[in-house]
Write a protein that holds these residues in place. Structure first.
Motif, short mmCIF file in Angstrom:
data_model
loop_
_atom_site.label_atom_id
_atom_site.label_comp_id
_atom_site.label_asym_id
_atom_site.label_seq_id
_atom_site.Cartn_x
_atom_site.Cartn_y
_atom_site.Cartn_z
N ALA A 13 20.41 126.56 -2.97
CA ALA A 13 21.41 125.59 -2.51
C ALA A 13 21.32 124.14 -3.11
N ALA A 14 19.99 123.67 -3.22
CA ALA A 14 20.03 122.28 -3.88
C ALA A 14 20.34 122.39 -5.34
N PHE A 23 26.53 114.38 -13.50
CA PHE A 23 25.25 113.92 -13.95
C PHE A 23 24.98 112.31 -13.80
N GLU A 24 25.96 111.66 -14.14
CA GLU A 24 25.80 110.31 -14.00
C GLU A 24 25.70 109.56 -12.72
N GLU A 25 26.34 110.42 -11.72
CA GLU A 25 26.24 109.99 -10.43
C GLU A 25 24.93 110.26 -9.78
N VAL A 26 24.22 111.52 -10.21
CA VAL A 26 22.78 111.75 -9.71
C VAL A 26 21.97 110.82 -10.30
N ILE A 27 22.08 110.57 -11.71
CA ILE A 27 21.28 109.23 -12.35
C ILE A 27 21.29 107.92 -11.60
N GLU A 28 22.43 107.82 -11.38
CA GLU A 28 22.80 106.44 -10.68
C GLU A 28 22.12 106.21 -9.32
N ALA A 29 22.22 107.33 -8.54
CA ALA A 29 21.56 107.60 -7.24
C ALA A 29 20.16 107.42 -7.27
N LYS A 98 12.40 109.39 3.26
CA LYS A 98 13.88 109.74 3.84
C LYS A 98 15.07 109.17 3.20
N ARG A 99 14.66 107.99 2.52
CA ARG A 99 15.74 107.41 1.81
C ARG A 99 16.11 107.93 0.41
N ALA A 100 15.33 108.91 -0.09
CA ALA A 100 15.72 109.35 -1.42
C ALA A 100 17.18 110.21 -1.46
N PRO A 101 17.89 110.06 -2.14
CA PRO A 101 19.22 110.58 -2.58
C PRO A 101 19.27 111.85 -2.63
N GLY A 103 20.05 116.09 -1.09
CA GLY A 103 20.93 116.69 -0.14
C GLY A 103 20.39 118.10 0.36
N VAL A 104 21.31 118.89 0.70
CA VAL A 104 20.97 120.23 1.45
C VAL A 104 20.07 120.80 0.46
N GLY A 105 19.08 121.62 1.17
CA GLY A 105 18.20 122.46 0.30
C GLY A 105 17.20 121.82 -0.58
N ASN A 106 17.04 120.58 -0.09
CA ASN A 106 15.75 119.80 -0.65
C ASN A 106 14.83 119.35 0.25
N LYS A 107 13.54 119.31 0.18
CA LYS A 107 12.39 118.68 0.99
C LYS A 107 11.88 118.03 0.34
N ILE A 108 11.13 116.86 1.00
CA ILE A 108 10.07 116.19 0.36
C ILE A 108 8.59 116.31 1.26
N GLU A 109 7.71 116.70 0.60
CA GLU A 109 6.64 116.88 1.30
C GLU A 109 5.59 115.67 0.96
N VAL A 110 4.98 114.87 2.09
CA VAL A 110 4.40 113.57 1.91
C VAL A 110 2.99 114.02 2.07
N ARG A 111 2.03 113.52 0.92
CA ARG A 111 0.70 114.00 1.25
C ARG A 111 0.08 112.90 0.50
N ARG A 112 -1.08 112.41 1.38
CA ARG A 112 -2.04 111.21 0.92
C ARG A 112 -2.66 111.75 -0.52
N VAL A 113 -2.90 110.84 -1.19
CA VAL A 113 -3.72 111.17 -2.60
C VAL A 113 -5.10 110.61 -2.38
N ASN A 114 -5.98 111.66 -2.33
CA ASN A 114 -7.51 111.21 -2.27
C ASN A 114 -7.73 110.17 -3.33
N GLY A 115 -8.76 109.28 -2.89
CA GLY A 115 -9.26 108.07 -3.45
C GLY A 115 -10.66 108.43 -3.82
N ILE A 116 -11.35 107.61 -4.70
CA ILE A 116 -12.76 108.00 -4.97
C ILE A 116 -13.61 107.70 -3.69
N GLU A 117 -13.21 106.89 -2.81
CA GLU A 117 -13.77 106.46 -1.51
C GLU A 117 -13.66 107.62 -0.70
N ASP A 118 -13.10 108.65 -0.68
CA ASP A 118 -12.95 109.93 -0.20
C ASP A 118 -14.10 111.09 -0.12
#
Length: 138
Positions: A13-14, A23-29, A98-101, A103-118
């Motif tokens: 769907a995405a 395409f120009e609209e997508v790139i601008e967003a 949540k601000r990413a442009p 739409g429907v069919g898209n997801k954003i997974e948010v994961r912390r990136v391990n640092g050397i201190e981990d």
């Protein structure tokens, strides 16, 4: 401050919605979104990926890894790109996601990136990693 990867995933769907927009609209967003993160000082990196049909999959399961041309398996979701942001909390990283442009069919997974201190500082390979990071100037 911690680094978080915002992993963009989409389904059929995405893809259909993406192909229906100019395409120009997508790139601008996307450009405006990226610019807002740069101006806020949170963007570390980010890139989109080429079509999965151009990729390959290396699957581990037997004695020898098996390489298969993409796209692979059932395409319920596909990893399409990412941003790496540096924020004080995961909540702030989520607000950026949540601000990413998208739409429907898209997801954003948010994961912390391990640092050397981990990792254990007394481990030989972690010590080498720290040296490599220092040599690379990161």
């Amino acid at each position: 401050m911690s680094k978080y990867m915002l992993i963009m995933r989409g389904n059929e769907a995405a893809l259909a919605a993406f192909e229906a927009k100019p395409f120009e609209e997508v790139i601008e967003a996307m450009g405006r979104y990226n610019e807002s993160m740069i101006e806020a000082g949170v963007l570390v990196a980010g890139e989109g990926l080429a079509d999965a049909a151009e990729g390959v999959v290396v699957e581990f399961g037997g004695e020898v890894p098996v390489v298969t041309d993409g796209p692979y398996g059932e395409l319920k979701e596909l990893f399409n790109g990412y941003w790496t942001v540096e924020t004080p909390t995961i909540e702030e990283a989520v607000e950026w996601a949540k601000r990413a442009p998208l739409g429907v069919g898209n997801k954003i997974e948010v994961r912390r990136v391990n640092g050397i201190e981990d990792f254990p500082a007394d481990n030989e390979w972690i010590q080498k990693e720290a040296q490599w990071i220092e040599q690379a100037g990161k």
